[in-house]
Design a protein around this motif. Structure first.
Motif, PDB file in Angstrom:
ATOM      1  N   VAL A 169       0.871  -1.176   0.000  1.00 41.58           N
ATOM      2  CA  VAL A 169       0.000   0.000   0.000  1.00 41.58           C
ATOM      3  C   VAL A 169       0.908   1.225   0.000  1.00 41.58           C
ATOM      4  O   VAL A 169       1.765   1.362   0.869  1.00 41.58           O
ATOM      5  CB  VAL A 169      -0.923   0.030   1.239  1.00 41.58           C
ATOM      6  N   VAL A 171       1.048   5.246   0.201  1.00 45.17           N
ATOM      7  CA  VAL A 171       0.317   6.447   0.601  1.00 45.17           C
ATOM      8  C   VAL A 171       1.182   7.641   0.234  1.00 45.17           C
ATOM      9  O   VAL A 171       2.350   7.711   0.622  1.00 45.17           O
ATOM     10  CB  VAL A 171       0.019   6.447   2.113  1.00 45.17           C
ATOM     11  N   VAL A 174      -0.600  13.613  -3.999  1.00 46.65           N
ATOM     12  CA  VAL A 174      -0.691  13.938  -5.414  1.00 46.65           C
ATOM     13  C   VAL A 174      -1.421  15.270  -5.501  1.00 46.65           C
ATOM     14  O   VAL A 174      -2.584  15.372  -5.114  1.00 46.65           O
ATOM     15  CB  VAL A 174      -1.451  12.863  -6.204  1.00 46.65           C
ATOM     16  N   GLY A 175      -0.705  16.277  -5.998  1.00 47.52           N
ATOM     17  CA  GLY A 175      -1.281  17.609  -5.950  1.00 47.52           C
ATOM     18  C   GLY A 175      -1.448  18.013  -4.497  1.00 47.52           C
ATOM     19  O   GLY A 175      -0.534  17.900  -3.693  1.00 47.52           O
ATOM     20  N   GLU A 177      -3.720  16.544  -2.549  1.00 47.82           N
ATOM     21  CA  GLU A 177      -4.465  15.465  -1.915  1.00 47.82           C
ATOM     22  C   GLU A 177      -3.528  14.346  -1.478  1.00 47.82           C
ATOM     23  O   GLU A 177      -2.499  14.107  -2.095  1.00 47.82           O
ATOM     24  CB  GLU A 177      -5.504  14.871  -2.886  1.00 47.82           C
ATOM     25  N   THR A 178      -3.920  13.659  -0.402  1.00 47.73           N
ATOM     26  CA  THR A 178      -3.208  12.464   0.029  1.00 47.73           C
ATOM     27  C   THR A 178      -4.031  11.255  -0.395  1.00 47.73           C
ATOM     28  O   THR A 178      -5.227  11.173  -0.105  1.00 47.73           O
ATOM     29  CB  THR A 178      -3.028  12.455   1.553  1.00 47.73           C
ATOM     30  N   GLN A 179      -3.390  10.346  -1.115  1.00 41.37           N
ATOM     31  CA  GLN A 179      -4.116   9.182  -1.626  1.00 41.37           C
ATOM     32  C   GLN A 179      -3.339   7.911  -1.338  1.00 41.37           C
ATOM     33  O   GLN A 179      -2.135   7.944  -1.106  1.00 41.37           O
ATOM     34  CB  GLN A 179      -4.346   9.313  -3.139  1.00 41.37           C
ATOM     35  N   SER A 180      -4.034   6.790  -1.392  1.00 43.62           N
ATOM     36  CA  SER A 180      -3.367   5.504  -1.250  1.00 43.62           C
ATOM     37  C   SER A 180      -3.759   4.601  -2.411  1.00 43.62           C
ATOM     38  O   SER A 180      -4.888   4.656  -2.897  1.00 43.62           O
ATOM     39  CB  SER A 180      -3.750   4.839   0.086  1.00 43.62           C
ATOM     40  N   VAL A 181      -2.803   3.812  -2.842  1.00 41.95           N
ATOM     41  CA  VAL A 181      -3.070   2.800  -3.862  1.00 41.95           C
ATOM     42  C   VAL A 181      -2.461   1.499  -3.388  1.00 41.95           C
ATOM     43  O   VAL A 181      -1.519   1.498  -2.587  1.00 41.95           O
ATOM     44  CB  VAL A 181      -2.483   3.180  -5.236  1.00 41.95           C
ATOM     45  N   ALA A 182      -3.005   0.380  -3.890  1.00 35.45           N
ATOM     46  CA  ALA A 182      -2.519  -0.929  -3.450  1.00 35.45           C
ATOM     47  C   ALA A 182      -2.208  -1.800  -4.647  1.00 35.45           C
ATOM     48  O   ALA A 182      -2.818  -1.660  -5.715  1.00 35.45           O
ATOM     49  CB  ALA A 182      -3.564  -1.608  -2.569  1.00 35.45           C
ATOM     50  N   VAL A 230       4.244  11.421   2.669  1.00 39.27           N
ATOM     51  CA  VAL A 230       3.407  12.610   2.763  1.00 39.27           C
ATOM     52  C   VAL A 230       4.259  13.723   3.362  1.00 39.27           C
ATOM     53  O   VAL A 230       4.455  13.777   4.585  1.00 39.27           O
ATOM     54  CB  VAL A 230       2.157  12.366   3.626  1.00 39.27           C
ATOM     55  N   ALA A 233       4.134  15.516   6.941  1.00 35.98           N
ATOM     56  CA  ALA A 233       3.254  14.756   7.837  1.00 35.98           C
ATOM     57  C   ALA A 233       3.933  13.477   8.292  1.00 35.98           C
ATOM     58  O   ALA A 233       4.327  13.343   9.453  1.00 35.98           O
ATOM     59  CB  ALA A 233       1.923  14.458   7.147  1.00 35.98           C
ATOM     60  N   VAL A 234       4.073  12.540   7.394  1.00 40.92           N
ATOM     61  CA  VAL A 234       4.665  11.271   7.766  1.00 40.92           C
ATOM     62  C   VAL A 234       5.374  10.677   6.556  1.00 40.92           C
ATOM     63  O   VAL A 234       4.889  10.757   5.436  1.00 40.92           O
ATOM     64  CB  VAL A 234       3.591  10.288   8.302  1.00 40.92           C
TER      65      VAL A 234
END
Lengths: 413, 432
Positions: A169, A171, A174-175, A177-182, A230, A233-234
């Motif tokens: 996963v 995280v 993008v732009g 926004e924070t998104q996650s993909v798997a 991110v 943030a993290v």
């Protein structure tokens, strides 16, 4: 910020092959599974692969089993779910040159699940050998060769592990926004335990047989990587590594004999040795190690070894034929491999006594039915001895009954 | 404790996204594969379990069929070759008439078809949304197939049959909490549940020479949802996973077969409703420490329904037999993918050839099959900031703080696909 590395290992309780308890077909259930020396055709695909070669014609066995688990902990319902499932077996003899060969398959499909992984907290009293015992699929392909008074057979008992090559996963931002993909690449590799059998008829009224089945278990090995990027943030990786063992099915050796006392009556006896001592840990074994900036490290908990002991199980059965009717009965003593529960674990188990009976009807060939068809019914009662386990502190009691019913039909082609 | 939730999550994901089955791609038995997977109205052996279960009762007797199948991919992703995940399989088919006499003689038949892998029960490959991937092939070879079925001859000319496409789903819960000693109390209850979907067919014999057949294959998928609420030392780690794996669209095939003493010819037309497919991706929505809620919606891909035509020809009789076939199948993946996704597909031309030898109760068949996937070029477009962003239609700058356009999508600015897949196999059959 590097925020987590986690190692986790789980070992769910031990269970034998569900067909070892439920029986493969109602004939086996009705004789307390004491059919190793007499099983032929489709039924033998689970009971003794050598017996598959003793089928004269192709056979299909269809059966349904039900077990009412009336088990109690501290005099209350233990919550062990009832089990039911479908048995399917076939045997196909083929004569090539002067060889009588045969192939067969035994399948058991649990009613609700193909497998069920269930674990409870370590110290909680639980029926370690019953919780999900009947909730796993059984697949046993076999092949056999008959040499007249001797037959040999071999096959495998199969189960699928779960192993990951990639399980990730991501995280990220993008732009704005924070998104996650798997993404994942996980396989279910097949594990096989050898299953061999031999059958010998030294005299017209005597049949001898022996089988051996290797140890089997369902392993899970999954590595989940979470990568966080991110900014502000993290940032870091979290890796979860899981190793689990469940559905431990011990190595098993069976010796059996059948005596045809008269043309209508056969008496059978089986004695089985099961190597439960090979079970590493019969408890939910969870180990966690966290290196996490957000939290203090969490120490792992180590579980004690199961220390199960090997057991020897005697079974006897009888079948009486009169015309198309068959009457069957059986009995068995099933000792417990679980040691005294004086430590952290609270495994409920105990010696069981099994009594069974059943009847069958063979529909003879006629104008509509071209080959005989068997219809069999069996009922069984297992009594689990009531025991009180004293612990320091506390105590728990266990016991109960298991009621079994089985219905099956064997069709010849 | 959240880590055990990951255990559940991992297994759920692992079993969620297997795709259709290898029989759809490369056929069941060399007889059918050697005719480009045609034979809805012609299949009269154990292969009928997939092509048209009503065909189980089309011919007397029964057989045991053992076969092997291998495939090689020469599909390209730009200059690279896309390999197949598990290119070797074994097939077993059994068919027998129920031994009834009188008016029921030779009217009911049963069968079982299996496609097995050497070492796997299944392998699942679900790519990230930007990964270049052939969903038609992908992990379609990496799954065992179990097809039990039965058929009945209602009249001398009309038969019906049904089979089940059986697989497993996975779901359940895990709860884990840290105890007072700093250890873990874990409670796990995960189940692999049985999933079965219908394959139903009819067969009508117009004359000794002409037969008509039709088959419906039910949509097959395993919807999976897993929600995990965890707490690590006061920090929440929540994960929600949704996926629909093992997708096979509703399919309807109709065929005609023409039989003479010298040959059997078959022609099939098919339709598959791929437009229902939500895509091969895993959707993850998570709540992480510091970050908070993290959405993970996958791009919505407008898959397109496909149409298929297949034709086959086989010589009849004992001794040496020959067969061949041709098929054409349109692509399910849309031609235009200007956004995040890089799903690769194309119109498929299938050419097949086979031969066999029939001797008494035994027959041996072999085949070769070529699947030619037409060439496509996928070009990307940049999001111009107008309207709501749709990840399927355009890409956007991944880091606006840097000069220029930062895009890591492997399909940017364009990606070329196409190529060939070659498969072959041998089947041994014994009449029972």
């Amino acid at each position: 910020m590097r925020w987590a590395i986690v190692l986790l290992a789980c070992a769910t309780p031990a269970h034998a092959d569900p067909l070892d308890d439920l029986g493969f077909g109602a004939s086996a259930t009705a004789m307390a599974n004491s059919r190793t020396a007499t099983a032929t055709g489709a039924e033998a695909a689970h009971t003794n692969p050598a017996g598959v070669a003793n089928a004269a014609r192709p056979e299909l066995l269809l059966g349904w089993q039900f077990a009412n688990e009336r088990l109690e902990l501290d005099d209350h319902d233990a919550g062990v779910r009832n089990a039911h499932g479908t048995s399917i077996g076939f045997a196909i003899p083929v004569d090539i040159a002067n060889l009588h060969l045969a192939t067969g398959v035994a399948l058991y499909l649990p009613g609700k699940f193909l497998s069920r992984l269930e674990q409870k907290p370590v110290g909680e009293p639980q029926f370690v050998r019953f919780e999900s015992a009947a909730q796993r699929v059984v697949v046993e392909p076999v092949a056999a060769l008959s040499l007249g008074r001797v037959a040999i057979g071999a096959g495998a008992s199969l189960i699928a592990d779960a192993r990951s090559k990639e399980l990730a996963v991501d995280v990220g931002a993008v732009g704005d926004e924070t998104q996650s993909v798997a993404s994942l690449d996980v396989g279910l590799p097949v594990r096989a335990a050898p299953f061999v059998g031999v059958w010998y008829r030294p005299a017209r009224a005597v049949e001898l047989a022996a089988t051996f089945r290797g140890e089997l278990a369902l392993d899970v090995a999954l590595d989940l990587r979470t990568n966080a990027r991110v900014p502000g943030a993290v940032t870091g990786d979290a890796i979860v590594s899981l190793r689990s063992v469940s559905y431990f099915t011990p190595m098993r050796a069976v010796a059996a004999a059948a005596v045809h006392a008269t043309d209508d009556l056969v008496l059978t006896a089986d004695i089985a040795w099961e190597r439960w001592s090979a079970l590493g840990s019969g408890v939910p074994d969870v180990r966690v190690l966290i290196a996490l900036d957000l939290a203090p490290p969490l120490a792992s908990t180590m579980q004690p070894p199961a220390s199960f002991k090997d057991i020897v199980t005697p079974r006897v059965g009888a079948e009486w034929k009169t015309g198309a009717l068959r009457l069957r009965a059986g009995a068995a003593y099933l000792p417990s491999p679980v040691p005294p529960q004086t430590g952290i674990t609270s495994f409920a188990d105990g010696a069981r006594t099994l009594a069974t009976l059943g009847a069958g009807w063979r529909f003879p060939p006629g104008r509509v039915i071209m080959q005989p068809i068997d219809l069999d019914l069996a009922l069984g009662w297992q009594h689990l001895k009531h025991e009180v386990v004293q612990k320091d502190p506390g105590a728990f009691s266990s016991g109960g009954d298991i009621l079994q019913a089985s219905l099956s039909s064997t069709v010849r082609f | 404790m959240g880590v055990c939730r990951y255990f559940a999550l991992a297994i759920l994901v692992a079993t969620a996204t297997a795709h259709a089955n290898p029989i759809e791609v490369f056929g069941l038995t060399s007889r059918r594969a050697g005719q480009a997977n045609s034979g809805v109205a012609a299949a009269d052996d154990a292969s009928a379990l997939y092509y048209d279960p009503a065909g189980l009762v089309a011919r007397g007797g029964g057989e045991l069929v053992l076969g092997t199948l291998a495939a090689y991919s020469h599909l390209s992703i730009n200059a690279s070759r896309a390999s197949l995940s598990d290119p070797i399989g074994f097939q077993i088919g059994v068919r027998a008439h129920v031994p009834l006499g009188g008016a029921l003689a030779d009217r009911i038949a049963v069968g079982l078809g299996l496609h097995l892998l050497p070492t796997l029960a299944a392998r699942v490959i679900a790519p990230a949304p930007d990964a270049a991937f052939y969903p038609y092939y992908g992990d379609r070879l990496s799954r065992i197939v179990v097809l039990p079925g039965a058929a009945a001859r209602i009249t001398d000319a009309f038969s019906v049959g049904a089979a089940l496409n059986v697989l497993a789903g996975f779901g359940g819960t895990i709860t884990a909490t840290d105890d007072a000693m700093g250890g873990i109390d874990a409670r796990v209850d995960e189940q692999q549940s049985t999933v079965a979907r219908l394959i139903a067919g009819i067969r009508y014999t117009l004359s000794p020479s002409f037969s008509l057949g039709a088959v419906y294959r039910q949509r097959f998928e395993i919807p999976v949802q897993a929600t995990a609420h965890t707490m690590v030392a006061g920090e929440a780690i929540d994960v929600d996973v949704r996926a629909a794996g093992s997708f096979t669209p509703h399919q309807f095939f109709a065929g005609v077969a023409y039989t003479t003493d010298a040959l059997v010819a078959s022609l099939d037309l098919g339709y598959a409703r791929w437009s229902d497919y939500a895509g091969p991706y895993v959707t993850v929505v998570s709540q992480l420490p510091v970050v908070g809620a993290v959405p993970g919606e996958s791009p919505l891909v407008p898959f397109e329904d496909t149409f298929t035509v297949r034709a086959g020809l086989e010589s009849a009789g004992d001794g040496l037999v020959f067969r061949g076939g041709y098929g054409l199948e349109t692509a399910a993946v849309p031609r235009s993918q200007s956004g995040v996704t890089n799903l690769l597909d194309g119109t498929k031309h299938i050419a097949a050839f086979g031969m066999g030898y029939v001797w008494k109760r035994i027959r041996v068949d072999a085949h070769l099959q070529l699947q030619l996937v037409s060439t496509r070029k996928v070009s990307k477009e940049l999001y111009d900031g107008t309207g709501e962003y749709d990840p399927f239609t355009s890409l956007r700058d991944e880091d606006a703080n840097l000069d220029g356009t930062q895009i890591s999508n492997p399909g940017y600015p364009s990606m070329k696909s196409g190529g060939e897949v070659v498969s072959g196999g041998v089947t041994l059959g014994v009449s029972l």
